[in-house]
Design a protein around this motif. Structure first.
Motif, PDB file in Angstrom:
ATOM      1  N   TRP A 154       0.822  -1.213   0.000  1.00 26.73           N
ATOM      2  CA  TRP A 154       0.000   0.000   0.000  1.00 26.73           C
ATOM      3  C   TRP A 154       0.854   1.260   0.000  1.00 26.73           C
ATOM      4  CZ3 TRP A 154       0.959   3.254   4.032  1.00 26.73           C
ATOM      5  CH2 TRP A 154       1.528   2.698   5.195  1.00 26.73           C
ATOM      6  N   THR A 155       0.279   2.303  -0.548  1.00 23.56           N
ATOM      7  CA  THR A 155       0.813   3.657  -0.457  1.00 23.56           C
ATOM      8  C   THR A 155      -0.361   4.580  -0.153  1.00 23.56           C
ATOM      9  OG1 THR A 155       2.510   3.187  -2.129  1.00 23.56           O
ATOM     10  CG2 THR A 155       2.040   5.508  -1.653  1.00 23.56           C
ATOM     11  N   ALA A 156      -0.241   5.400   0.880  1.00 27.55           N
ATOM     12  CA  ALA A 156      -1.284   6.372   1.226  1.00 27.55           C
ATOM     13  C   ALA A 156      -0.736   7.766   0.940  1.00 27.55           C
ATOM     14  CB  ALA A 156      -1.694   6.241   2.686  1.00 27.55           C
ATOM     15  N   VAL A 157      -1.199   8.366  -0.146  1.00 27.18           N
ATOM     16  CA  VAL A 157      -0.673   9.655  -0.595  1.00 27.18           C
ATOM     17  C   VAL A 157      -1.367  10.785   0.166  1.00 27.18           C
ATOM     18  CG1 VAL A 157      -0.312  11.168  -2.568  1.00 27.18           C
ATOM     19  CG2 VAL A 157      -0.214   8.683  -2.871  1.00 27.18           C
ATOM     20  N   ARG A 158      -0.569  11.742   0.651  1.00 29.67           N
ATOM     21  CA  ARG A 158      -1.081  12.827   1.482  1.00 29.67           C
ATOM     22  C   ARG A 158      -0.992  14.173   0.756  1.00 29.67           C
ATOM     23  NH1 ARG A 158       1.919  11.650   7.283  1.00 29.67           N
ATOM     24  NH2 ARG A 158       0.488  10.049   8.079  1.00 29.67           N
ATOM     25  N   PRO A 159      -2.039  14.555   0.032  1.00 33.60           N
ATOM     26  CA  PRO A 159      -2.049  15.875  -0.598  1.00 33.60           C
ATOM     27  C   PRO A 159      -2.411  16.969   0.400  1.00 33.60           C
ATOM     28  CG  PRO A 159      -4.108  14.757  -1.047  1.00 33.60           C
ATOM     29  CD  PRO A 159      -3.237  13.777  -0.282  1.00 33.60           C
ATOM     30  N   GLY A 160      -2.237  18.212  -0.029  1.00 32.91           N
ATOM     31  CA  GLY A 160      -2.773  19.343   0.704  1.00 32.91           C
ATOM     32  C   GLY A 160      -4.227  19.565   0.306  1.00 32.91           C
ATOM     33  N   TRP A 161      -4.720  20.796   0.493  1.00 29.73           N
ATOM     34  CA  TRP A 161      -6.081  21.130   0.102  1.00 29.73           C
ATOM     35  C   TRP A 161      -6.169  21.061  -1.410  1.00 29.73           C
ATOM     36  CZ3 TRP A 161     -10.433  21.297   2.665  1.00 29.73           C
ATOM     37  CH2 TRP A 161     -11.541  21.897   2.087  1.00 29.73           C
ATOM     38  N   LEU A 162      -7.108  20.256  -1.921  1.00 30.97           N
ATOM     39  CA  LEU A 162      -7.121  19.960  -3.347  1.00 30.97           C
ATOM     40  C   LEU A 162      -7.600  21.143  -4.177  1.00 30.97           C
ATOM     41  CD1 LEU A 162      -8.427  16.283  -3.393  1.00 30.97           C
ATOM     42  CD2 LEU A 162      -6.081  17.111  -3.658  1.00 30.97           C
ATOM     43  N   LEU A 163      -6.928  21.319  -5.304  1.00 26.48           N
ATOM     44  CA  LEU A 163      -7.270  22.327  -6.304  1.00 26.48           C
ATOM     45  C   LEU A 163      -7.562  21.571  -7.592  1.00 26.48           C
ATOM     46  CD1 LEU A 163      -7.351  25.285  -7.352  1.00 26.48           C
ATOM     47  CD2 LEU A 163      -4.875  25.079  -7.761  1.00 26.48           C
ATOM     48  N   ILE A 173       7.406  16.316  -3.766  1.00 29.56           N
ATOM     49  CA  ILE A 173       7.077  15.190  -2.886  1.00 29.56           C
ATOM     50  C   ILE A 173       7.901  15.290  -1.610  1.00 29.56           C
ATOM     51  CG2 ILE A 173       7.011  12.669  -2.658  1.00 29.56           C
ATOM     52  CD1 ILE A 173       5.057  13.838  -4.715  1.00 29.56           C
ATOM     53  N   PHE A 174       7.228  15.062  -0.482  1.00 23.31           N
ATOM     54  CA  PHE A 174       7.866  15.160   0.834  1.00 23.31           C
ATOM     55  C   PHE A 174       7.626  13.850   1.595  1.00 23.31           C
ATOM     56  CE2 PHE A 174       6.266  19.185  -0.701  1.00 23.31           C
ATOM     57  CZ  PHE A 174       7.391  19.993  -0.675  1.00 23.31           C
ATOM     58  N   PRO A 175       8.478  13.521   2.570  1.00 25.56           N
ATOM     59  CA  PRO A 175       8.386  12.212   3.216  1.00 25.56           C
ATOM     60  C   PRO A 175       7.054  11.924   3.903  1.00 25.56           C
ATOM     61  CG  PRO A 175      10.512  13.225   3.677  1.00 25.56           C
ATOM     62  CD  PRO A 175       9.679  14.268   3.004  1.00 25.56           C
ATOM     63  N   ALA A 176       6.441  12.909   4.565  1.00 21.94           N
ATOM     64  CA  ALA A 176       5.232  12.599   5.333  1.00 21.94           C
ATOM     65  C   ALA A 176       4.228  13.732   5.397  1.00 21.94           C
ATOM     66  CB  ALA A 176       5.602  12.178   6.759  1.00 21.94           C
ATOM     67  N   VAL A 177       4.674  14.974   5.230  1.00 13.80           N
ATOM     68  CA  VAL A 177       3.776  16.116   5.384  1.00 13.80           C
ATOM     69  C   VAL A 177       4.281  17.257   4.528  1.00 13.80           C
ATOM     70  CG1 VAL A 177       5.006  17.058   7.384  1.00 13.80           C
ATOM     71  CG2 VAL A 177       2.563  17.544   7.097  1.00 13.80           C
ATOM     72  N   ILE A 178       3.358  18.055   3.967  1.00 11.18           N
ATOM     73  CA  ILE A 178       3.768  19.193   3.173  1.00 11.18           C
ATOM     74  C   ILE A 178       4.371  20.265   4.074  1.00 11.18           C
ATOM     75  CG2 ILE A 178       2.087  18.738   1.355  1.00 11.18           C
ATOM     76  CD1 ILE A 178       0.274  20.867   2.568  1.00 11.18           C
ATOM     77  N   PRO A 179       5.245  21.116   3.534  1.00 12.64           N
ATOM     78  CA  PRO A 179       5.855  22.172   4.352  1.00 12.64           C
ATOM     79  C   PRO A 179       4.818  23.163   4.868  1.00 12.64           C
ATOM     80  CG  PRO A 179       7.065  21.865   2.296  1.00 12.64           C
ATOM     81  CD  PRO A 179       5.792  21.080   2.167  1.00 12.64           C
ATOM     82  N   THR A 202       6.847   2.333  -6.319  1.00  9.89           N
ATOM     83  CA  THR A 202       7.563   3.164  -5.342  1.00  9.89           C
ATOM     84  C   THR A 202       6.669   3.529  -4.157  1.00  9.89           C
ATOM     85  OG1 THR A 202       6.974   5.083  -6.699  1.00  9.89           O
ATOM     86  CG2 THR A 202       9.167   4.143  -7.005  1.00  9.89           C
ATOM     87  N   HIS A 203       7.316   3.963  -3.078  1.00 12.51           N
ATOM     88  CA  HIS A 203       6.659   4.440  -1.857  1.00 12.51           C
ATOM     89  C   HIS A 203       5.768   3.374  -1.216  1.00 12.51           C
ATOM     90  CE1 HIS A 203       8.129   8.524  -2.406  1.00 12.51           C
ATOM     91  NE2 HIS A 203       7.767   8.447  -3.678  1.00 12.51           N
ATOM     92  N   ILE A 204       6.167   2.127  -1.303  1.00 13.37           N
ATOM     93  CA  ILE A 204       5.403   1.056  -0.668  1.00 13.37           C
ATOM     94  C   ILE A 204       5.547   1.154   0.850  1.00 13.37           C
ATOM     95  CG2 ILE A 204       5.275  -1.454  -0.355  1.00 13.37           C
ATOM     96  CD1 ILE A 204       5.980  -1.718  -3.321  1.00 13.37           C
ATOM     97  N   HIS A 205       4.414   1.035   1.538  1.00 11.90           N
ATOM     98  CA  HIS A 205       4.325   1.167   2.990  1.00 11.90           C
ATOM     99  C   HIS A 205       4.802   2.545   3.451  1.00 11.90           C
ATOM    100  CE1 HIS A 205       4.598  -3.511   3.279  1.00 11.90           C
ATOM    101  NE2 HIS A 205       3.427  -3.088   2.821  1.00 11.90           N
ATOM    102  N   GLU A 206       4.492   3.570   2.648  1.00 12.58           N
ATOM    103  CA  GLU A 206       4.871   4.939   2.981  1.00 12.58           C
ATOM    104  C   GLU A 206       3.668   5.870   2.814  1.00 12.58           C
ATOM    105  OE1 GLU A 206       9.560   4.659   1.516  1.00 12.58           O
ATOM    106  OE2 GLU A 206       8.190   6.073   0.542  1.00 12.58           O
TER     107      GLU A 206
END
Length: 230
Positions: A154-163, A173-179, A202-206
């Motif tokens: 699995w990969t759980a992608v973490r976007p910011g507020w969607l546009l 792309i950042f390791p866990a959270v946007i700046p 890529t980014h499996i289990h991330e």
């Protein structure tokens, strides 16, 4: 590659369908209810299914190489107070079906605000906490569940507020959270990155985070608050 896209009629899901077809993949697109205006393509098949109900998910997964889960919740006053467990329960149902169908690759949408809502200006953090905290809590429960599913890639992608705009392909792309100084992620860029994760393994289990700087007319208080209240 034969990909299955949940939430295929949504803002990110529809862009995933387009980009996957343009990349030469075979696409099975899932919606709750198929309407008369769905696009057609020789490499595209539509199915009706509901992650919360869980019925028919194993059928959806026949012959699939990767699952791209782009389901989302239209947040209004009722859903903000008591959102359905679309991410937590829906993901549990999906993973159970994936095991039955012997499919292991899953790329799903989460949110950078699962990690922290202290992103962007303070007015955005206050608004997000008031209107979206329970949705983010459900995404956090989904991530907690996924971390224990070591047999699922699995990969759980973490976007910011969607546009909801086309891809730029110059996102970051950042390791866990946007700046702290970023707030927005284009649906086109999110779709592009999700598809790349599935293609490249890529980014499996991330939980990678994705965002890019946007001009003030797209990331300022008037624009974002208008979207929140729409």
């Amino acid at each position: 590659m034969h990909v299955l896209i949940y939430g295929a009629d949504g803002a990110t899901g529809s862009r995933l369908v387009t980009q996957a077809l343009e990349a030469g993949h075979t696409v099975r697109a899932s919606v709750i209810e198929a309407g008369p205006d769905l696009r057609s393509d020789p490499a595209l098949t539509w199915v009706e299914s509901d992650l919360l109900a869980g019925d028919g998910l194993v059928r959806d997964l026949d012959g699939i190489d990767a699952v791209l889960n782009a389901v989302g919740i239209d947040v209004g006053p009722t859903t903000a107070l008591s959102p359905p467990p679309l991410h937590s329960k829906g993901t549990r149902n999906l993973v159970g079906a994936m095991r039955q169908a012997d499919v292991t690759r899953l790329v799903t949408i989460s949110a950078s605000f699962v990690k922290t809502m202290a992103r962007g200006p303070i007015w955005f953090e206050v608004a997000a906490r008031m209107g979206l905290k329970k949705v983010f809590d459900d995404m956090a429960a989904m991530e907690d569940y996924l971390r224990d599913q070591t047999d699922i890639a699995w990969t759980a992608v973490r976007p910011g507020w969607l546009l909801d705009e086309e891809k730029t392909a110059d996102y970051r792309i950042f390791p866990a959270v946007i700046p702290e100084d970023l707030i927005r992620t284009r649906t086109g860029d999110l779709a592009h990155f999700m598809l790349a994760c599935a293609e490249d393994g890529t980014h499996i289990h991330e939980t990678p985070a994705i965002a890019r700087p946007e001009p003030s007319e797209k990331s300022g208080p008037d624009a974002v608050l208008a979207e929140m209240l729409a």
